[in-house]
Design a protein around this motif. Structure first.
Motif, PDB file in Angstrom:
ATOM      1  N   ALA A 383      40.379  31.669  51.338  1.00  0.00           N
ATOM      2  CA  ALA A 383      40.929  32.258  50.115  1.00  0.00           C
ATOM      3  C   ALA A 383      40.367  31.564  48.875  1.00  0.00           C
ATOM      4  O   ALA A 383      40.007  32.216  47.883  1.00  0.00           O
ATOM      5  CB  ALA A 383      42.449  32.171  50.135  1.00  0.00           C
ATOM      6  N   ILE A 384      40.281  30.236  48.916  1.00  0.00           N
ATOM      7  CA  ILE A 384      39.710  29.496  47.791  1.00  0.00           C
ATOM      8  C   ILE A 384      38.235  29.843  47.623  1.00  0.00           C
ATOM      9  O   ILE A 384      37.755  30.077  46.509  1.00  0.00           O
ATOM     10  CB  ILE A 384      39.886  27.977  48.010  1.00  0.00           C
ATOM     11  CG1 ILE A 384      41.361  27.610  47.960  1.00  0.00           C
ATOM     12  CG2 ILE A 384      39.115  27.182  46.964  1.00  0.00           C
ATOM     13  CD1 ILE A 384      41.638  26.159  48.255  1.00  0.00           C
ATOM     14  N   GLY A 385      37.511  29.881  48.746  1.00  0.00           N
ATOM     15  CA  GLY A 385      36.092  30.196  48.685  1.00  0.00           C
ATOM     16  C   GLY A 385      35.802  31.581  48.153  1.00  0.00           C
ATOM     17  O   GLY A 385      34.751  31.817  47.541  1.00  0.00           O
ATOM     18  N   VAL A 386      36.710  32.514  48.364  1.00  0.00           N
ATOM     19  CA  VAL A 386      36.551  33.888  47.862  1.00  0.00           C
ATOM     20  C   VAL A 386      36.943  33.975  46.388  1.00  0.00           C
ATOM     21  O   VAL A 386      36.294  34.663  45.594  1.00  0.00           O
ATOM     22  CB  VAL A 386      37.390  34.870  48.707  1.00  0.00           C
ATOM     23  CG1 VAL A 386      37.539  36.208  48.008  1.00  0.00           C
ATOM     24  CG2 VAL A 386      36.747  35.057  50.078  1.00  0.00           C
ATOM     25  N   LEU A 387      37.997  33.278  46.018  1.00  0.00           N
ATOM     26  CA  LEU A 387      38.498  33.362  44.642  1.00  0.00           C
ATOM     27  C   LEU A 387      37.469  32.840  43.634  1.00  0.00           C
ATOM     28  O   LEU A 387      37.295  33.425  42.558  1.00  0.00           O
ATOM     29  CB  LEU A 387      39.796  32.562  44.517  1.00  0.00           C
ATOM     30  CG  LEU A 387      40.448  32.582  43.131  1.00  0.00           C
ATOM     31  CD1 LEU A 387      40.946  33.980  42.797  1.00  0.00           C
ATOM     32  CD2 LEU A 387      41.592  31.582  43.057  1.00  0.00           C
ATOM     33  N   ILE A 388      36.783  31.763  43.962  1.00  0.00           N
ATOM     34  CA  ILE A 388      35.839  31.139  43.015  1.00  0.00           C
ATOM     35  C   ILE A 388      34.725  32.101  42.604  1.00  0.00           C
ATOM     36  O   ILE A 388      34.535  32.346  41.402  1.00  0.00           O
ATOM     37  CB  ILE A 388      35.267  29.830  43.603  1.00  0.00           C
ATOM     38  CG1 ILE A 388      36.378  28.794  43.770  1.00  0.00           C
ATOM     39  CG2 ILE A 388      34.157  29.276  42.708  1.00  0.00           C
ATOM     40  CD1 ILE A 388      35.949  27.564  44.563  1.00  0.00           C
ATOM     41  N   PRO A 389      33.968  32.694  43.534  1.00  0.00           N
ATOM     42  CA  PRO A 389      32.892  33.607  43.099  1.00  0.00           C
ATOM     43  C   PRO A 389      33.403  34.908  42.492  1.00  0.00           C
ATOM     44  O   PRO A 389      32.791  35.431  41.550  1.00  0.00           O
ATOM     45  CB  PRO A 389      32.110  33.866  44.394  1.00  0.00           C
ATOM     46  CG  PRO A 389      33.074  33.617  45.492  1.00  0.00           C
ATOM     47  CD  PRO A 389      33.959  32.525  45.002  1.00  0.00           C
ATOM     48  N   LEU A 390      34.516  35.431  43.020  1.00  0.00           N
ATOM     49  CA  LEU A 390      35.035  36.692  42.469  1.00  0.00           C
ATOM     50  C   LEU A 390      35.568  36.497  41.055  1.00  0.00           C
ATOM     51  O   LEU A 390      35.403  37.383  40.199  1.00  0.00           O
ATOM     52  CB  LEU A 390      36.124  37.261  43.383  1.00  0.00           C
ATOM     53  CG  LEU A 390      35.670  37.769  44.755  1.00  0.00           C
ATOM     54  CD1 LEU A 390      36.815  38.493  45.462  1.00  0.00           C
ATOM     55  CD2 LEU A 390      34.463  38.697  44.638  1.00  0.00           C
ATOM     56  N   ALA A 391      36.203  35.363  40.787  1.00  0.00           N
ATOM     57  CA  ALA A 391      36.679  35.075  39.431  1.00  0.00           C
ATOM     58  C   ALA A 391      35.494  34.933  38.473  1.00  0.00           C
ATOM     59  O   ALA A 391      35.547  35.401  37.323  1.00  0.00           O
ATOM     60  CB  ALA A 391      37.522  33.804  39.426  1.00  0.00           C
ATOM     61  N   ALA A 419      39.626  41.386  47.191  1.00  0.00           N
ATOM     62  CA  ALA A 419      39.499  39.960  47.517  1.00  0.00           C
ATOM     63  C   ALA A 419      39.991  39.685  48.934  1.00  0.00           C
ATOM     64  O   ALA A 419      39.385  38.892  49.674  1.00  0.00           O
ATOM     65  CB  ALA A 419      40.291  39.127  46.510  1.00  0.00           C
ATOM     66  N   ILE A 420      41.079  40.336  49.328  1.00  0.00           N
ATOM     67  CA  ILE A 420      41.614  40.135  50.682  1.00  0.00           C
ATOM     68  C   ILE A 420      40.637  40.676  51.714  1.00  0.00           C
ATOM     69  O   ILE A 420      40.366  40.033  52.737  1.00  0.00           O
ATOM     70  CB  ILE A 420      42.990  40.827  50.826  1.00  0.00           C
ATOM     71  CG1 ILE A 420      43.967  40.319  49.772  1.00  0.00           C
ATOM     72  CG2 ILE A 420      43.562  40.606  52.227  1.00  0.00           C
ATOM     73  CD1 ILE A 420      45.314  41.020  49.798  1.00  0.00           C
ATOM     74  N   VAL A 421      40.092  41.863  51.470  1.00  0.00           N
ATOM     75  CA  VAL A 421      39.141  42.469  52.402  1.00  0.00           C
ATOM     76  C   VAL A 421      37.892  41.598  52.542  1.00  0.00           C
ATOM     77  O   VAL A 421      37.370  41.394  53.647  1.00  0.00           O
ATOM     78  CB  VAL A 421      38.761  43.893  51.938  1.00  0.00           C
ATOM     79  CG1 VAL A 421      37.666  44.474  52.827  1.00  0.00           C
ATOM     80  CG2 VAL A 421      39.985  44.807  51.967  1.00  0.00           C
ATOM     81  N   PHE A 422      37.421  41.059  51.422  1.00  0.00           N
ATOM     82  CA  PHE A 422      36.250  40.171  51.451  1.00  0.00           C
ATOM     83  C   PHE A 422      36.536  38.931  52.299  1.00  0.00           C
ATOM     84  O   PHE A 422      35.736  38.534  53.150  1.00  0.00           O
ATOM     85  CB  PHE A 422      35.881  39.777  50.019  1.00  0.00           C
ATOM     86  CG  PHE A 422      34.660  38.901  49.910  1.00  0.00           C
ATOM     87  CD1 PHE A 422      33.723  38.818  50.932  1.00  0.00           C
ATOM     88  CD2 PHE A 422      34.448  38.143  48.767  1.00  0.00           C
ATOM     89  CE1 PHE A 422      32.602  38.012  50.821  1.00  0.00           C
ATOM     90  CE2 PHE A 422      33.335  37.327  48.646  1.00  0.00           C
ATOM     91  CZ  PHE A 422      32.417  37.254  49.680  1.00  0.00           C
ATOM     92  N   LEU A 494      47.636  34.296  49.450  1.00  0.00           N
ATOM     93  CA  LEU A 494      47.049  33.621  48.292  1.00  0.00           C
ATOM     94  C   LEU A 494      46.234  34.555  47.399  1.00  0.00           C
ATOM     95  O   LEU A 494      46.071  34.276  46.205  1.00  0.00           O
ATOM     96  CB  LEU A 494      46.150  32.474  48.781  1.00  0.00           C
ATOM     97  CG  LEU A 494      46.875  31.311  49.463  1.00  0.00           C
ATOM     98  CD1 LEU A 494      45.872  30.353  50.070  1.00  0.00           C
ATOM     99  CD2 LEU A 494      47.771  30.581  48.487  1.00  0.00           C
ATOM    100  N   LEU A 495      45.720  35.647  47.941  1.00  0.00           N
ATOM    101  CA  LEU A 495      44.818  36.518  47.177  1.00  0.00           C
ATOM    102  C   LEU A 495      45.443  37.849  46.771  1.00  0.00           C
ATOM    103  O   LEU A 495      44.817  38.597  46.021  1.00  0.00           O
ATOM    104  CB  LEU A 495      43.554  36.794  48.004  1.00  0.00           C
ATOM    105  CG  LEU A 495      42.655  35.596  48.300  1.00  0.00           C
ATOM    106  CD1 LEU A 495      41.538  35.997  49.261  1.00  0.00           C
ATOM    107  CD2 LEU A 495      42.067  35.018  47.022  1.00  0.00           C
ATOM    108  N   ARG A 496      46.629  38.158  47.262  1.00  0.00           N
ATOM    109  CA  ARG A 496      47.201  39.476  46.973  1.00  0.00           C
ATOM    110  C   ARG A 496      47.465  39.639  45.473  1.00  0.00           C
ATOM    111  O   ARG A 496      47.872  38.703  44.785  1.00  0.00           O
ATOM    112  CB  ARG A 496      48.488  39.683  47.763  1.00  0.00           C
ATOM    113  CG  ARG A 496      49.603  38.712  47.428  1.00  0.00           C
ATOM    114  CD  ARG A 496      50.741  38.842  48.413  1.00  0.00           C
ATOM    115  NE  ARG A 496      51.753  37.826  48.191  1.00  0.00           N
ATOM    116  CZ  ARG A 496      52.849  38.000  47.454  1.00  0.00           C
ATOM    117  NH1 ARG A 496      53.063  39.156  46.866  1.00  0.00           N
ATOM    118  NH2 ARG A 496      53.708  37.024  47.304  1.00  0.00           N
ATOM    119  N   PRO A 497      47.242  40.849  44.969  1.00  0.00           N
ATOM    120  CA  PRO A 497      47.532  41.122  43.557  1.00  0.00           C
ATOM    121  C   PRO A 497      49.038  41.109  43.292  1.00  0.00           C
ATOM    122  O   PRO A 497      49.846  41.080  44.215  1.00  0.00           O
ATOM    123  CB  PRO A 497      46.957  42.537  43.352  1.00  0.00           C
ATOM    124  CG  PRO A 497      46.106  42.801  44.540  1.00  0.00           C
ATOM    125  CD  PRO A 497      46.667  41.995  45.659  1.00  0.00           C
TER     126      PRO A 497
END
Length: 544
Positions: A383-391, A419-422, A494-497
Motif C-alpha cells: 500500500a505504501i509502495g503504491v501510494l508514493i508513485p500514484l500521489a 490504487a487498490i487494484v494496482f 489503507l488505500l480505499r477512498p
C-alpha cells in the motif's frame, strides 16, 4: 523479416514495461526509505523496534512449526492411506483456506473471551465469581495468533506435500517394508525425506503469509512489523519511517526466500514415476481408521466448522440488521476490485510467459522473476509502495491542469479504487505467473515449430495453440487471484477512498469494535466466494 523484428521488439518492450510497472511499489519504498531518519523512526528504533522484530520472528517460527505438524501428517494420511470417509476429507481439509485468518480470530475471541460462552459456562458450573478465581488462557496473545494462523494456513502445506506424496514411487516404500519398517517408520525414513522440497517450499509460503498478516495480529494486540508499518503511517503520519520499517520487512522476506532456494538446491531427491506402476497405499485397520478419522475431523472442526457455525448463527440472528443496501454495495465493490485484479493479473502474466516462451532470453527471464516478487511484499508495505508513485502522478496531473487553466481532478489515482487494484495486481500477478509458467512447461516446443512451419504468426500460435492447452491453469489462477483479492484487507484498508468500503474493510470495521454479529453476514460471503476455486484445485490435483 522486418515485420518479425518489429513484432519481437514490441514483445521486448512490453515485457520490460510490465516488469518495471509491477516493481514500481518496491522501488518507491526503497527510495523513500533513503530519506534522513526522522524523530519518529529514531524513537521506534530506540524503544520498540527490537520487540517488533522478535514478535514477527516468533510468530513466523511458531506458525511454521505448527503447520508442518498439522499439514504433513494430513497430507500423508490422505495421499497413501485407505480408510472410510477419505474421499470427503481430501477436499474438506482444503476449506480453511477460504476462511480469512482475521475472521477465525474474531470468532475464537468471541468464543473464548471472558464474556464468551465457554468461560461463562465454566463460571456457572463451578461457581466462580471472577477471573481471579480460575486460570484460562488468553486467546488475544502471541500463542493465540500462532494457533489461529496455523489453522488457516496449514492447507498450503497439505496441498503441496500431498501432491508430492502422490508422485512418490510405491516400490521405494515396499522395499522399506521388506526391511522391517512399519508404516510409521517408513513415513519418517522414506516419505518425508522424498517430500522434503515440497515441505520447505510450502512452509516458506506460510512464513510469508504469517509475516504479512495484519488484521489477526492487530486484533490480538501483537506488535509485529506489519502493525508497526500501519501504526507509523496512520498514527504518526510519517511515510518515510513507515518505508524504513517496510524495507526491514522486505529484506527479511527476501533473505528467507534466498535460503529456501539454497536448501531446495542442496539436496535434490529424484523420483522416476515410470519405474513403478503400483500405487502406494496402506489399508488401515479399524483402530488406525478411527485415529485417522479423528485427527482429520478435529483439524477440520477447529479450523473451519466451528468458525463457520458461529458466523452462521450470528448471520441468522442478526440478518435483519446486517442485510441492507450498504452490504450489497460493499459486495459489489469487492467483486469489481477482485474481477479487475484477476483480469489484469492474468493478462500481464500471459504476456510475460508468452514472451519467455517465444524468446527465452535473460531479459524475459529476469522480467518474469521481477514481476513475481510482489507476492513476497505484505499488503501494508505494498500500500505504501503504491501510494508514493500514484500521489506523485496526481500532483503532476494537477499541475498540468492548472497550467492549462483546467479544473484540477484532485486525487484521481491515489484517491480512487484504482490504487487498490494496482496494489492487488502487483502483489497477486505472481500467482498467475507461477501457474501459467508451470502449465507452459508441459507444452511441447515442437508444437510451436510445427505451427511456424505452417506460416502462423506468434499471435496466432498463442491463440490457437498455447491458450487452449493452458486455459485450465489460467482459469484456476484467475479464480485464486479473485479469491485472494476478495480476502485482502491491508491494502484495501489503507488505500480505499473516502466513503468506499469493501467486504474485508466492512468486516474489520465492525469486528474490531466488538460487533461481530453485524459483520458475520459479510464474512460468510467472503468465505463462500472462496470455496469454488479451492474445490477446483483439489480436483486438479486428484486428476494429476
Amino acid at each position: 523479416m522486418f515485420s518479425a523484428c518489429k513484432q519481437l521488439c514490441k514483445i521486448h518492450i512490453s515485457t520490460l514495461l510490465i516488469a518495471l510497472v509491477i516493481s514500481v511499489p518496491l522501488i518507491s519504498i526503497a527510495i523513500e526509505a533513503l530519506a534522513p531518519n526522522s524523530d519518529t523512526f529514531a524513537h521506534i528504533q530506540q524503544t520498540v523496534l527490537a520487540d517488533y522484530v522478535i514478535n514477527t520472528c516468533l510468530l513466523a517460527l511458531g506458525v511454521s512449526v505448527l503447520v508442518i505438524c498439522i499439514g504433513v501428517p494430513l497430507a500423508w494420511i490422505i495421499a497413501v492411506c485407505d480408510f472410510r470417509f477419505k474421499s470427503f476429507f481430501q477436499w474438506a481439509l482444503v476449506l480453511p483456506l477460504a476462511m480469512p485468518a482475521y475472521i477465525v480470530a474474531y470468532t475464537y475471541t468471541d468464543l473464548f473471551d471472558y464474556a464468551g460462552p465457554i468461560q461463562t459456562s465454566l463460571r456457572s458450573w463451578f461457581g466462580w465469581q471472577s477471573a481471579s478465581d480460575y486460570y484460562f488462557f488468553d486467546i488475544r496473545s502471541l500463542p493465540g495468533a500462532i494457533v489461529v494462523l496455523a489453522f488457516v494456513l496449514y492447507p498450503y502445506v497439505y496441498l503441496m506435500v500431498r501432491a508430492g506424496f502422490l508422485e512418490q514411487q510405491a516400490n521405494l516404500t515396499h522395499v522399506a517394508r521388506t526391511l522391517g519398517y512399519s508404516p510409521l517408520k517408513s513415513f519418517f525414513k522414506v516419505s518425508v525425506p522424498i517430500a522434503r522440497n515440497a515441505i520447505i517450499a510450502s512452509t516458506a509460503s506460510v512464513l510469508m503469509e504469517s509475516i504479512a498478516d495484519f488484521a489477526t495480529v492487530k486484533y490480538f494486540a501483537v506488535s509485529t512489523l506489519t502493525t508497526a508499518v500501519y501504526d507509523t503511517w496512520l498514527g504518526y503520519y510519517d511515510l518515510a519511517a513507515a518505508a524504513k520499517l517496510s524495507v526491514i520487512m522486505v529484506a527479511g522476506i527476501f533473505v528467507l526466500l534466498y535460503f529456501e532456494r539454497i536448501q531446495n538446491g542442496k539436496k535434490q531427491t529424484h523420483n522416476d514415476a515410470k519405474l513403478s506402476a503400483h500405487k502406494l497405499s496402506y489399508q488401515l485397520n479399524k483402530k488406525q481408521s478411527i485415529a485417522a478419522i479423528g485427527f482429520c475431523s478435529l483439524i477440520l472442526l477447529l479450523s473451519f466448522v466451528v468458525p463457520l457455525v458461529i458466523l452462521a448463527n450470528y448471520a441468522i440472528d442478526y440478518f435483519a440488521q446486517a442485510w441492507n443496501n450498504e452490504l450489497v454495495q460493499f459486495t459489489l465493490n469487492s467483486l469489481l476490485i477482485a474481477g479487475l485484479t484477476a483480469a489484469i493479473s492474468i493478462a500481464l502474466a500471459l504476456v510475460l510467459n508468452f514472451s519467455l516462451r517465444i524468446k527465452p532470453i535473460k531479459l524475459h527471464k529476469s522480467s518474469l522473476k521481477l514481476a513475481s516478487s510482489g507476492y513476497a511484499i505484505p499488503g501494508t508495505v505494498m500500500a505504501i509502495g503504491v501510494l508514493i508513485p500514484l500521489a506523485f502522478l496526481d500532483n503532476q496531473i494537477n499541475q498540468v491542469a492548472e497550467s492549462l487553466n483546467l479544473t484540477t481532478p484532485g486525487l484521481l489515482l491515489s484517491g480512487s479504487f484504482i490504487a487498490i487494484v494496482f496494489a492487488h495486481s502487483a502483489r497477486f500477478v505472481a500467482i498467475a505467473n507461477k501457474g501459467i509458467e508451470a502449465s507452459y512447461g508441459k507444452v511441447s516446443p515442437s508444437l510451436d515449430m510445427v505451427a511456424k512451419t505452417m506460416g502462423q504468426s506468434s499471435y496466432k500460435i498463442f491463440r490457437k495453440v498455447h491458450l487452449p492447452l493452458i486455459r485450465k491453469s489460467v482459469l484456476v489462477a484467475g479464480l485464486l487471484i479473485f479469491v485472494e483479492s476478495m480476502k485482502e484487507l491491508p491494502a484495501a484498508l489503507l488505500l480505499r477512498p473516502f466513503d468506499f468500503q469493501t467486504l474485508p474493510t466492512y468486516v474489520f470495521q465492525y469486528a474490531s469494535t466488538e460487533q461481530l454479529e453485524i459483520a458475520a453476514l459479510g464474512a460468510i460471503v467472503i468465505v463462500l466466494v472462496g470455496l469454488v476455486p479451492l474445490i477446483m484445485i483439489n480436483r486438479s490435483i486428484e486428476q494429476h
